[in-house]
Design a protein around this motif. Structure first.
Motif, short mmCIF file in Angstrom:
data_model
loop_
_atom_site.label_atom_id
_atom_site.label_comp_id
_atom_site.label_asym_id
_atom_site.label_seq_id
_atom_site.Cartn_x
_atom_site.Cartn_y
_atom_site.Cartn_z
N LEU A 210 17.89 54.67 53.81
CA LEU A 210 19.15 53.92 53.77
C LEU A 210 20.27 54.71 54.45
N GLU B 260 23.16 40.47 58.99
CA GLU B 260 24.32 41.34 59.21
C GLU B 260 25.64 40.54 59.14
N SER C 245 23.57 41.87 51.76
CA SER C 245 23.35 42.91 52.77
C SER C 245 22.06 43.66 52.50
N ARG C 246 21.42 44.12 53.55
CA ARG C 246 20.21 44.93 53.41
C ARG C 246 20.53 46.18 52.60
N GLU C 247 21.73 46.72 52.79
CA GLU C 247 22.15 47.91 52.04
C GLU C 247 22.15 47.64 50.54
N LYS D 72 27.32 55.59 56.61
CA LYS D 72 28.60 55.59 55.87
C LYS D 72 28.45 55.12 54.42
N SER D 73 27.24 54.86 53.98
CA SER D 73 27.00 54.33 52.64
C SER D 73 27.28 55.39 51.59
N ARG E 159 19.95 54.46 58.17
CA ARG E 159 20.36 53.16 58.70
C ARG E 159 21.84 52.88 58.49
N TYR E 160 22.39 53.37 57.39
CA TYR E 160 23.79 53.12 57.04
C TYR E 160 24.45 54.45 56.71
#
Length: 168
Positions: free
Chosen positions: A154, A120, A126-128, A160-161, A157-158
């Protein structure tokens, strides 16, 4: 070697987009002249990995493998993070290979997504971003159910992606 590395950086900065063929050939020749360098194949491989042509993808993979072979020459505190980035930058080259019909790259992208170390910390892949490579691999392999599942995960977990939202 540092003079050659600085020259490569200047030559890479000359073009914002896809490199002209003559320019790429010049840079590849520079990489051959400095086989002991980590930075020359790493930076050139990184740049070529997203180029779009199968030739650039193949050159990027070769250069990034050469950079991996030179990681031991780096300072110990650099090795771990640069190993992760070297692996990550193979992803776009494998996606390009898939676009050009090389479905064996699908297995490589799945392995990358499963094994690459992410943190992070903004200095690490990034994992994203790694997950987005996997989503694209599923799409290129025509595995829509897997792409949807990974995209939904995804988004959980994210939230705002924007990239994942566009894929879902």
């Amino acid at each position: 070697t540092s003079d050659a590395e600085n020259l490569l950086r200047e030559l890479l900065d000359k073009y914002d987009r896809q490199l002209p063929l003559w320019h790429t050939r010049l840079l590849l020749a520079l990489a051959e002249l400095r086989p002991e360098s980590f930075w020359i194949p790493f930076n050139l491989g990184r740049r070529l990995s997203g180029g779009g042509s199968i030739e650039e993808a193949q050159a990027a993979l070769k250069l990034l493998r050469r950079a991996e072979d030179r990681i031991a020459s780096l300072r110990p505190q650099q090795r771990e993070i640069l190993a992760a980035w070297t692996t990550f930058f193979k992803g776009p080259a494998w996606l390009t290979s898939m676009q050009h019909g090389d479905l064996s790259a699908y297995a490589e992208l799945q392995r990358l997504a499963a094994t690459i170390e992410t943190r992070e910390d903004r200095n690490w892949p990034s994992r994203e971003d790694v997950t987005l490579l996997l989503v694209n691999a599923h799409l290129y392999a025509d595995k829509l159910a897997e792409a949807t599942k990974v995209s939904e995960d995804l988004l959980r977990r994210y939230p705002k992606s924007q990239s994942a939202r566009a894929k879902a």
